[in-house]
Structures are given as structure tokens and as C-alpha cells.
Design an enzyme around this catalytic site. Structure first.
Site, PDB file in Angstrom:
ATOM      1  N   ASP A  42      61.347 -16.402  36.946  1.00  0.00           N
ATOM      2  CA  ASP A  42      59.908 -16.394  36.696  1.00  0.00           C
ATOM      3  C   ASP A  42      59.269 -17.552  37.454  1.00  0.00           C
ATOM      4  OD1 ASP A  42      57.256 -16.373  35.342  1.00  0.00           O
ATOM      5  OD2 ASP A  42      58.274 -15.024  33.955  1.00  0.00           O
ATOM      6  N   THR A  46      52.110 -16.064  35.421  1.00  0.00           N
ATOM      7  CA  THR A  46      51.563 -15.424  34.214  1.00  0.00           C
ATOM      8  C   THR A  46      52.482 -15.641  33.012  1.00  0.00           C
ATOM      9  OG1 THR A  46      52.595 -13.302  34.779  1.00  0.00           O
ATOM     10  CG2 THR A  46      50.340 -13.644  35.536  1.00  0.00           C
ATOM     11  N   SER A  92      46.825  -5.536  35.136  1.00  0.00           N
ATOM     12  CA  SER A  92      45.371  -5.426  35.075  1.00  0.00           C
ATOM     13  C   SER A  92      44.791  -4.562  36.180  1.00  0.00           C
ATOM     14  CB  SER A  92      44.686  -6.797  35.104  1.00  0.00           C
ATOM     15  OG  SER A  92      43.283  -6.644  35.215  1.00  0.00           O
ATOM     16  N   SER A 132      51.948   3.914  33.087  1.00  0.00           N
ATOM     17  CA  SER A 132      51.244   5.182  32.870  1.00  0.00           C
ATOM     18  C   SER A 132      50.049   5.336  33.805  1.00  0.00           C
ATOM     19  CB  SER A 132      50.771   5.278  31.417  1.00  0.00           C
ATOM     20  OG  SER A 132      49.892   4.210  31.097  1.00  0.00           O
ATOM     21  N   TYR A 155      46.434  -1.319  41.421  1.00  0.00           N
ATOM     22  CA  TYR A 155      47.564  -1.531  40.514  1.00  0.00           C
ATOM     23  C   TYR A 155      48.390  -0.263  40.399  1.00  0.00           C
ATOM     24  CZ  TYR A 155      50.189  -2.186  36.189  1.00  0.00           C
ATOM     25  OH  TYR A 155      51.199  -2.243  35.261  1.00  0.00           O
ATOM     26  N   LYS A 159      52.416   0.524  41.571  1.00  0.00           N
ATOM     27  CA  LYS A 159      53.473   1.051  40.694  1.00  0.00           C
ATOM     28  C   LYS A 159      54.032   2.365  41.234  1.00  0.00           C
ATOM     29  CE  LYS A 159      53.716  -2.141  37.566  1.00  0.00           C
ATOM     30  NZ  LYS A 159      54.960  -2.917  37.379  1.00  0.00           N
ATOM     31  N   VAL A 199      43.985  -5.021  24.971  1.00  0.00           N
ATOM     32  CA  VAL A 199      42.965  -4.860  23.942  1.00  0.00           C
ATOM     33  C   VAL A 199      43.447  -5.269  22.540  1.00  0.00           C
ATOM     34  CG1 VAL A 199      43.520  -2.411  23.593  1.00  0.00           C
ATOM     35  CG2 VAL A 199      41.274  -3.272  22.991  1.00  0.00           C
ATOM     36  N   ASN A 216      34.888  -1.569  25.728  1.00  0.00           N
ATOM     37  CA  ASN A 216      34.363  -0.983  26.956  1.00  0.00           C
ATOM     38  C   ASN A 216      34.346   0.530  26.807  1.00  0.00           C
ATOM     39  OD1 ASN A 216      35.939  -3.663  28.121  1.00  0.00           O
ATOM     40  ND2 ASN A 216      34.019  -3.215  29.172  1.00  0.00           N
ATOM     41  N   ARG A 289      35.197   0.440  32.012  1.00  0.00           N
ATOM     42  CA  ARG A 289      35.791  -0.363  33.076  1.00  0.00           C
ATOM     43  C   ARG A 289      36.166   0.553  34.233  1.00  0.00           C
ATOM     44  NH1 ARG A 289      40.309  -4.456  30.960  1.00  0.00           N
ATOM     45  NH2 ARG A 289      41.465  -2.489  30.908  1.00  0.00           N
TER      46      ARG A 289
END
Length: 334
Positions: A42, A46, A92, A132, A155, A159, A199, A216, A289
Site C-alpha cells: 500500500d 487512500t 469514485s 458493478s 472509472y 475496471k 453513502v 443525490n 451525480r
């Protein structure tokens, strides 16, 4: 805990990238509890050292402070590893729209560095975190592997690209790779801070501090919220999967569907939050968003068949544990 029933060769070494992050630290802890060795990679961009405090005193734990964008670091980290659990990435959707080049460098090139390093070090299994988000604007529910739509963010592109690279490494280089498409993972150690916080922890923290959360959109978007214990199980089950299951991607969720406004009210009621008139506190609302998927619900039958994935933690059980953890954690940090 389901992990205790899984057996690996004695003295097995697991490399967990992003091991000081939310999912990575839970993996490190679970593997150590099983009695196996863990190497955590790491760069703490983050991840947090406090997430692995309990691991640091374990003689089976090793920490490498390094960046997956550096190939030599990845190569050294994979030396002697039996299994790689690749969790390191920047998350994000909104942030990726602001920083597309960085997401390419970190999420795509970082993963390619790890794949090649694992190949050169003859790693047995390479399990990696997908998302997902790769389903994009595909509207059919439940989401099923092989039925993806147009990608809606950098993003998601990162992936999906990683999935294709992993497939190439299984196809051409003999590296058994297993992609896990996570669906809205939540639980202990998930960061509630920052503009891009997930969230559930964000709402819990705000409510506990007397703040009014903002949703949102209209709150009618739905998600297949997945408790962290299910994700730990999936990663370790993938390490035990056969060669015939390699080169594939798998939905990792519980298989449920919760609406965001309902989640909000569950949290408000569980925490006993009232407004000045002693009525249930109502949320604020803001525009949708950009890049967000409206509905998400997973078909987990492929993972059940090929990985023997059998999630035990539904949303109701998981959210109870998560609330208890955040209450204690925020009390400690006052």
C-alpha cells in the site's frame, strides 16, 4: 466466520494490494486469523495505517510501503507469493471524470504491472477487484455477466479494461485470474470522510454528528448493498477455485435490492434521529451525480456455481453490524 472453514497449504503467503484500505484491511485480518502469512502492499494514498494496526504485531504480517505504478515494487511484492488479492485502485465515479489520465495510470497500468509481476513470480491465483460499474447503462435487472452496456465513467472504463487484461493473462500466460465485480460493498473501516465517500458510512457519520445528509437524486435509485464479510468470502473462495473458473468475471453481491431513500430511513430509525419537532429527520436532496447508475441488482448464480460463493450476510444483518462499528469508532475519535 466462513473463512475459518477454508484450508490452504501450510505457510501460504497472500499478497494483498491496497491492504491498508477498507476491503484490503479486512482481507488481511481474516487471512491472519486463519493462520496464514500476509504481505500488504500500500502507498497510503487512500489506505490508512490505523486500518492495519491490529495486523502490525502479528509475526505473519509484512508491510511494503509502495506504489503499484512502479513495476519493480510490484515485482518485489510478488516474490514468493502464492496468492495475489489485488484490491489497490482509486475509486469514485465523479472523481474519475475529473481525473481520467490518473485513473488510467493507477487503475489500468497499476493492474497490468501486478499481472505481469504475478506471472513472472509464478503466482498460483490472481484475484482482482472489478466493479458493478462495468454494466454501465444496461437497464435489465438483475445484472448478469456477459450482458454489459455502455460505460458511463473513466472509472468503469478502467475496471472493464482490467477484466480484459486479466483474461489475456489467463489465455496466453497461464495465470489463473478471477475478476470480482463488487456491488456496493459496505462495513467496518469504510471511510466516511471526503466528498467521494460511500453513502452508508457518510450518512451514518453525519447523522451521529447531528448533520442532515444530502441524497443525490430522488432517492429512488436502488443498489445491491453487500456487506464486507461476503466480499472476504468471495476473495478466498476464488483462491480455491479450479482452473476451469479462471479468466472469468463474477458478480459479488448478496443478490438483494435496496432503495437509497429506504436506506436513509433505516439509518435514521436505527439511530433514533429526530428533527426539532421530534419528527423523523428528512434528508436534503441534490441533483443526480454524473455517471451514476440508476439501479443495480446482481445475479450471483455464476459465482455460486463456479466459486462456491454462498453469502451469509444480508443487508439487515450487515447494516446492524456496520452501525455498531461506526458508533464505537466515532466515539473513540471524539
Amino acid at each position: 466466520m466462513v473463512c475459518e472453514k477454508m484450508n490452504f497449504p501450510e505457510n501460504s503467503l497472500f499478497l494483498v494490494t491496497g491492504g491498508a484500505g477498507f476491503i484490503g484491511s479486512n482481507l488481511c485480518e481474516a487471512i491472519l486469523d486463519m493462520g496464514y502469512r500476509v504481505r500488504c502492499l500500500d502507498d497510503f494514498s487512500t489506505g490508512k495505517k490505523e486500518n492495519i494496526e491490529l495486523c502490525m504485531n502479528n509475526s505473519n504480517f509484512e508491510l511494503i510501503n509502495g506504489d503499484i505504478k512502479d513495476f519493480e515494487t510490484c515485482l518485489n511484492a510478488c516474490d514468493g507469493a502464492d496468492y495475489v488479492l489485488h484490491q489497490a485502485a482509486w475509486g469514485s465515479v465523479p472523481r474519475s471524470i475529473e481525473m481520467p489520465i490518473f485513473y488510467c495510470e493507477n487503475n489500468i497500468m497499476g493492474t497490468l504491472n501486478m499481472l505481469e509481476s504475478a506471472r513472472q513470480n509464478n503466482v498460483k491465483k490472481f484475484v482482482y477487484a472489478s466493479s458493478s460499474s462495468v454494466y454501465g447503462d444496461e437497464v435489465n435487472l438483475p445484472k448478469s455477466e456477459g450482458r454489459e452496456g455502455n460505460l458511463l465513467s473513466p472509472y468503469a472504463v478502467s475496471k472493464r479494461t482490467n477484466e480484459e487484461w486479466a483474461k489475456q493473462y489467463s489465455m496466453h500466460y497461464g495465470l489463473d485470474t478471477y475478476g470480482l465485480r463488487y456491488f456496493n460493498v459496505f462495513g467496518r473501516r469504510q471511510d466516511p470522510n471526503g466528498a467521494y465517500a460511500a453513502v452508508i458510512p457518510k450518512f451514518i457519520k453525519q447523522l451521529l454528528r447531528g448533520e442532515t445528509p444530502t441524497i443525490n437524486g430522488d432517492g429512488k435509485q436502488s443498489r445491491d448493498f453487500t456487506y464486507i464479510e461476503n466480499v472476504v468470502e468471495a476473495n478466498l473462495k476464488a483462491c480455491l477455485a479450479g482452473h476451469n473458473a479462471a479468466g472469468e468475471v463474477y458478480n459479488i453481491a448478496y443478490g438483494g435490492r435496496e432503495y437509497l431513500i429506504d436506506i436513509y430511513y433505516v439509518l435514521v430509525d436505527a439511530l433514533g434521529i429526530k428533527d426539532n419537532d421530534e419528527k423523523r429527520l428528512e434528508p436534503n436532496f441534490a441533483p443526480d451525480r454524473v455517471g451514476d447508475i440508476k439501479h443495480s441488482n446482481a445475479d450471483i448464480s455464476k459465482a455460486a456455481k463456479m466459486l462456491n460463493y454462498n453469502p451469509k450476510w444480508d443487508f439487515k444483518r450487515g447494516i446492524k453490524e456496520a452501525i455498531a462499528w461506526y458508533k464505537e469508532d466515532l466515539q473513540i475519535r471524539k
